[in-house]
Design an enzyme around this catalytic site. Structure first.
Site, PDB file in Angstrom:
ATOM      1  N   LYS A  13     -18.397  -0.367  -8.530  1.00 22.06           N
ATOM      2  CA  LYS A  13     -18.640   1.000  -8.988  1.00 22.06           C
ATOM      3  C   LYS A  13     -17.586   1.446 -10.006  1.00 22.06           C
ATOM      4  O   LYS A  13     -17.919   2.008 -11.043  1.00 22.06           O
ATOM      5  CB  LYS A  13     -18.615   2.004  -7.817  1.00 22.06           C
ATOM      6  N   ARG A  88     -20.141  10.702  -0.066  1.00 24.37           N
ATOM      7  CA  ARG A  88     -19.986   9.544   0.822  1.00 24.37           C
ATOM      8  C   ARG A  88     -20.643   9.795   2.178  1.00 24.37           C
ATOM      9  O   ARG A  88     -20.681   8.895   3.001  1.00 24.37           O
ATOM     10  CB  ARG A  88     -18.510   9.301   1.128  1.00 24.37           C
ATOM     11  N   ARG A 127      -8.742  -8.472  -4.494  1.00 26.11           N
ATOM     12  CA  ARG A 127      -8.519  -7.442  -5.501  1.00 26.11           C
ATOM     13  C   ARG A 127      -7.039  -7.044  -5.607  1.00 26.11           C
ATOM     14  O   ARG A 127      -6.361  -6.893  -4.605  1.00 26.11           O
ATOM     15  CB  ARG A 127      -9.311  -6.195  -5.067  1.00 26.11           C
ATOM     16  N   ARG A 160      -3.793  -2.945  -2.910  1.00 32.22           N
ATOM     17  CA  ARG A 160      -3.868  -1.625  -2.287  1.00 32.22           C
ATOM     18  C   ARG A 160      -3.995  -1.785  -0.781  1.00 32.22           C
ATOM     19  O   ARG A 160      -4.662  -2.696  -0.320  1.00 32.22           O
ATOM     20  CB  ARG A 160      -5.123  -0.890  -2.794  1.00 32.22           C
ATOM     21  N   ARG A 171     -13.899  -0.382   6.269  1.00 31.63           N
ATOM     22  CA  ARG A 171     -14.590   0.361   5.205  1.00 31.63           C
ATOM     23  C   ARG A 171     -16.075  -0.007   5.157  1.00 31.63           C
ATOM     24  O   ARG A 171     -16.918   0.840   4.908  1.00 31.63           O
ATOM     25  CB  ARG A 171     -13.918   0.099   3.848  1.00 31.63           C
TER      26      ARG A 171
END
Ligand code: AMP
Length: 213
Positions: A13, A88, A127, A160, A171
């Site tokens: 996204k 969300r 990531r 992160r 998540r």
């Protein structure tokens, strides 16, 4: 043009959002980025949000809705905007729709970037991001030239907290339970467009541009 980007964590996204915002000249509003900036600055909002973010949980709706509604009321949003990571929950979507309706406005497109969960886990755990300029990397697919150092600004490239394996799994669970119901919420509005996010970045962007015109 008012656009909402939906999709599971790691579906790309953020990457698509940057390109869409540039091409269609609308501000890119990422609630995740806003929260991270507040965490970095140690604001009261950041301190509250951090508790949830590091666990992979959603920040409570009441902290999110006002923030977004204030942001889209700014002058640079007069001709539209791109929402990345909001809404969300069904509560957020309903609250935001009511807010828009009161102004005689509505969302034009809900782009749902679809990728199977088993493809996403390795994407996300690998990531990395530059702590200084925010440039994204991936340990396998596009690592920085020098490990841990940003190609662009020389900043530290790090993982992160919310990209760690345990948090990522949380998540996904949160996405399934709280965010996936939005697909049903927007079905029937005539605005929902499924996008195949398993393809390469450029192909996905091409599909989005074909739709937005
Ligand atoms: P993101 O970068 O969009 O994945 O967001 C990172 C984290 O910020 C999420 O895991 C949540 O903790 C929080 N967050 C971002 N957007 C929202 C939202 N619309 N509602 C609740 N929490 C959010």
């Amino acid at each position: 043009m008012r656009i909402v980007l939906l999709g599971p964590p790691g579906a790309g996204k953020g990457t698509q959002a940057v390109r869409i915002a540039e091409k269609y000249a609308v501000p890119h509003i990422s609630t995740g980025d806003i929260f991270r900036a507040n965490v970095k600055e140690g604001t009261p909002l950041g301190l509250k949000a951090k508790e949830y973010m590091t666990k992979g949980l959603l920040v409570p709706d009441e902290l999110v809705c006002d923030l977004v509604e204030d942001r889209v009321s700014k002058e640079d949003c007069a001709n539209g905007y791109l929402l990345d990571g909001f809404p969300r929950t069904v509560f957020q979507a309903e609250h935001f729709d009511a807010f828009l309706k009161a102004k005689g406005e509505e969302i034009d497109y809900v782009l749902d970037i679809e990728v199977a969960e088993e493809q996403l886990l390795p994407r996300m755990i690998g990531r990395r991001v530059c702590r200084n300029c925010g440039k994204p990397y991936h340990v396998d697919f596009f690592p920085p030239k020098v490990e841990g150092v940003c190609d662009v600004c020389g900043g530290e490239v790090y993982q992160r907290d919310d990209d760690r394996e345990e948090t990522v799994k949380n998540r996904f669970r949160v996405y399934q339970e709280q965010t996936a119901p939005l697909i049903e919420y927007y079905t029937g509005s005539g605005k929902l467009a499924p996008i195949d996010g398993a393809k390469g970045q450029d192909e996905v962007f091409g599909e989005i541009c074909a739709l937005l015109g």
